[in-house]
Motif scaffolding. Structure first.
Motif, PDB file in Angstrom:
ATOM      1  N   GLU A   1       1.235  -1.454  -0.460  1.00  0.00           N
ATOM      2  CA  GLU A   1      -0.132   0.085  -0.217  1.00  0.00           C
ATOM      3  C   GLU A   1       0.806   1.875   0.431  1.00  0.00           C
ATOM      4  N   ALA A   2       1.521   1.403   1.072  1.00  0.00           N
ATOM      5  CA  ALA A   2       2.477   2.271   0.569  1.00  0.00           C
ATOM      6  C   ALA A   2       3.589   2.707  -0.229  1.00  0.00           C
ATOM      7  N   LEU A   3       3.404   1.605  -1.186  1.00  0.00           N
ATOM      8  CA  LEU A   3       4.006   1.757  -2.706  1.00  0.00           C
ATOM      9  C   LEU A   3       3.835   2.741  -3.667  1.00  0.00           C
ATOM     10  N   LYS A   4       1.985   2.570  -3.613  1.00  0.00           N
ATOM     11  CA  LYS A   4       1.534   3.204  -3.877  1.00  0.00           C
ATOM     12  C   LYS A   4       1.464   5.088  -4.083  1.00  0.00           C
ATOM     13  N   ALA A   5       1.994   5.475  -2.886  1.00  0.00           N
ATOM     14  CA  ALA A   5       2.258   6.824  -2.302  1.00  0.00           C
ATOM     15  C   ALA A   5       3.641   7.419  -3.536  1.00  0.00           C
ATOM     16  N   ARG A   6       4.672   6.101  -3.462  1.00  0.00           N
ATOM     17  CA  ARG A   6       5.762   5.965  -3.870  1.00  0.00           C
ATOM     18  C   ARG A   6       5.939   6.083  -6.170  1.00  0.00           C
ATOM     19  N   ALA A   7       4.610   6.276  -6.286  1.00  0.00           N
ATOM     20  CA  ALA A   7       4.876   6.381  -7.983  1.00  0.00           C
ATOM     21  C   ALA A   7       4.706   7.226  -8.291  1.00  0.00           C
ATOM     22  N   PRO A   8       6.043   7.280  -9.087  1.00  0.00           N
ATOM     23  CA  PRO A   8       7.126   8.561 -10.404  1.00  0.00           C
ATOM     24  C   PRO A   8       5.551   9.108 -11.425  1.00  0.00           C
ATOM     25  N   ALA A   9       5.539  10.605 -11.308  1.00  0.00           N
ATOM     26  CA  ALA A   9       4.275  11.010 -11.060  1.00  0.00           C
ATOM     27  C   ALA A   9       4.169  10.877 -12.961  1.00  0.00           C
ATOM     28  N   ALA A  10       5.568  10.510 -13.669  1.00  0.00           N
ATOM     29  CA  ALA A  10       5.049  10.198 -15.238  1.00  0.00           C
ATOM     30  C   ALA A  10       4.845   8.876 -15.297  1.00  0.00           C
ATOM     31  N   SER A  11       5.162   8.097 -14.261  1.00  0.00           N
ATOM     32  CA  SER A  11       5.516   6.248 -14.722  1.00  0.00           C
ATOM     33  C   SER A  11       4.356   6.030 -15.902  1.00  0.00           C
ATOM     34  N   PRO A  12       5.194   5.613 -17.058  1.00  0.00           N
ATOM     35  CA  PRO A  12       3.755   4.548 -17.808  1.00  0.00           C
ATOM     36  C   PRO A  12       3.292   3.515 -17.866  1.00  0.00           C
ATOM     37  N   PHE A  13       3.585   3.215 -16.461  1.00  0.00           N
ATOM     38  CA  PHE A  13       3.139   1.600 -16.742  1.00  0.00           C
ATOM     39  C   PHE A  13       1.922   0.836 -15.683  1.00  0.00           C
ATOM     40  N   ASP A  14       1.320   0.198 -15.715  1.00  0.00           N
ATOM     41  CA  ASP A  14      -0.225  -0.215 -15.102  1.00  0.00           C
ATOM     42  C   ASP A  14      -0.263  -1.133 -14.152  1.00  0.00           C
ATOM     43  N   PRO A  15      -0.603  -0.853 -12.956  1.00  0.00           N
ATOM     44  CA  PRO A  15      -0.727   0.283 -12.562  1.00  0.00           C
ATOM     45  C   PRO A  15       1.202   0.912 -12.448  1.00  0.00           C
TER      46      PRO A  15
ATOM     47  N   GLY B   1       6.078  -1.066 -39.884  1.00  0.00           N
ATOM     48  CA  GLY B   1       5.183  -0.131 -39.690  1.00  0.00           C
ATOM     49  C   GLY B   1       3.944   1.031 -38.643  1.00  0.00           C
ATOM     50  N   ALA B   2       4.437  -0.283 -37.579  1.00  0.00           N
ATOM     51  CA  ALA B   2       4.197   0.646 -36.122  1.00  0.00           C
ATOM     52  C   ALA B   2       4.528   2.037 -35.774  1.00  0.00           C
ATOM     53  N   ASN B   3       3.641   2.824 -35.085  1.00  0.00           N
ATOM     54  CA  ASN B   3       4.092   4.613 -35.174  1.00  0.00           C
ATOM     55  C   ASN B   3       4.485   4.650 -33.903  1.00  0.00           C
ATOM     56  N   ASP B   4       3.863   3.542 -32.456  1.00  0.00           N
ATOM     57  CA  ASP B   4       4.300   3.842 -31.394  1.00  0.00           C
ATOM     58  C   ASP B   4       4.871   2.863 -31.038  1.00  0.00           C
ATOM     59  N   ALA B   5       5.306   2.924 -29.463  1.00  0.00           N
ATOM     60  CA  ALA B   5       5.631   1.147 -28.083  1.00  0.00           C
ATOM     61  C   ALA B   5       5.190   1.791 -27.210  1.00  0.00           C
ATOM     62  N   GLY B   6       5.350   1.001 -26.809  1.00  0.00           N
ATOM     63  CA  GLY B   6       3.745   1.027 -25.518  1.00  0.00           C
ATOM     64  C   GLY B   6       4.554  -0.102 -24.222  1.00  0.00           C
ATOM     65  N   THR B   7       3.636   0.077 -23.572  1.00  0.00           N
ATOM     66  CA  THR B   7       4.942  -0.970 -21.688  1.00  0.00           C
ATOM     67  C   THR B   7       3.865  -1.832 -21.496  1.00  0.00           C
TER      68      THR B   7
END
Length: 388
Positions: A217-231, A324-330
């Motif tokens: 639960e404590a780790l949720k508050a440590r998430a980087p503001a620009a984290s690209p991951f889910d969650p 031919g892909a235009n994007d990349a994800g996580t």
């Protein structure tokens, strides 16, 4: 069409090797080595200390640094306890799908890469093309770690790695790390009618898991503001808690198997330090007041680096041109990609099949996904070599 049929035939062979992580993968590796040698590749089979497991590293084209690595793991997860409607270790083709354990995770990519080896060999390659097939990815990326050490010892520096995990042929440029542990608790046995005279290892394991939940639960508050991951935060999960042998006996031993998936290296240090304090300051003193021999020991099963998205990524540029892909994800699942990235390579994950089918009964690879992967590899052959 010929490449698709060759890939299907090779995939049929590969699925028939039951390379569950706890068993040997040598027969499969030797089979692949023979296919690549026949295509003209320079092949190395790198056995582990037991001799029962091995990595394969093979090269077509010129010697030297700057090459492109096509990588996959040869091991698969067990089928025990799963309700399959087809034989898991025999390829079944039905309704445009290829069924069998490992078809999408990830023998389909391996079959495509090796089936294309003669095509690559027929070109005058302008840079080395490497094939890297590993053991024991599913139990801690043990083979990839050994391969990384071997490449570093040789001083060989490939530039690009394409990890063919099932991404539905999407380009993946980032995923979390995967740190896996087994924590062992030793208490003192006794009769359950006198619990104060023993130390119940299961109960202390439960207290340990409770602390893991708090830290999660404590780790949720440590998430980087620009984290690209889910969650977007680092996750902690308890997979197994086992111990004891009868309800009326104080459990002398217990084990907790758990993992965390860091989004940033500092989170792993935060978790490990907090657990160390909890054991040293709370759990162990209470256990040893009754049983001085009591103990808590954490075994590191594997600490696998995540794949960190990079602004300058040659692998992403190349695969984008090929697909031919235009994007990349996580993605939320882990791969061996971070290990290759730690060697200085630019890395993406891109392969046929969906992770939704991996590890499940009736695992399958759609034929159109295999064809799409072969098309990507054909374009790679065009990109790095002309016809001789």
């Amino acid at each position: 069409m010929r490449a698709l049929e060759d890939s299907k035939a090779l995939l049929r062979d590969l699925v028939a090797f039951p390379t569950i992580s706890e068993d040997s993968n040598r027969a499969l590796i030797d089979h692949l080595a023979g296919r690549l040698e026949a295509a003209g590749a320079r092949v190395e089979v790198l056995a582990d200390a037991s001799g029962g497991k091995a990595n394969l590293f093979a090269t077509l084209g010129p010697e030297g640094d700057g090459g492109i690595v096509l990588s996959g793991h040869s091991d698969v997860v067990p089928v025990a306890g799963q309700d399959w409607t087809v034989e898991p270790f025999a390829l079944t083709e039905r309704d445009g799908r290829l069924y069998g354990r490992g078809t999408c995770d990830m023998k389909g990519f391996i079959a495509a890469a090796v089936a294309m080896a003669p095509v690559f060999a027929a070109r005058k390659l302008t840079r080395p093309l490497h094939f890297a097939f590993t053991h024991d990815e599913e139990v801690g990326c043990l083979g990839a770690r050994a391969l990384a050490a071997a490449l570093a010892a040789k001083g060989l520096r490939p530039a690009v790695a394409i990890i063919g995990e099932p991404t539905s042929m999407r380009i993946i440029e980032g995923h979390k790390g995967c740190y896996e542990y087994s924590t062992h608790f030793t208490g003192r046995a006794g009769h359950a009618s006198a619990p104060d005279r023993g130390v119940n290892a299961v109960e202390y394991a439960v207290r340990y898991v409770a602390r893991l939940l708090e830290l999660g639960e404590a780790l949720k508050a440590r998430a980087p503001a620009a984290s690209p991951f889910d969650p977007p935060w680092t996750t902690v999960s308890t997979g197994v808690l086992t111990g004891g042998n009868a309800r009326n006996v104080i459990a002398a031993e217990a084990r907790v198997d758990w993992e965390m998936r860091p989004v940033q290296p500092g989170d792993a240090d935060f978790i490990k330090a907090a657990l160390r304090r909890h054991c040293d300051e709370t759990l162990l003193p209470a256990m040893r007041r009754v049983a001085p021999e009591a103990g808590i020991v954490t075994e590191v099963v594997g600490e696998v680096e995540g794949l960190v998205p990079a602004s300058d990524n040659e692998a992403r540029r190349i695969v984008a041109e090929l697909t031919g892909a235009n994007d990349a994800g996580t993605v939320p699942f882990g791969t061996e990609a971070g290990i290759f990235q730690s060697l200085g390579m630019s890395v993406v994950v891109c392969g046929p099949g969906s992770i939704e089918q991996a590890h499940k009964p009736d695992e399958y690879l759609a034929l159109d996904q295999l064809a799409e992967c072969l098309a990507m590899l054909e374009r790679l052959a065009d990109r790095i070599g002309g016809r001789e």
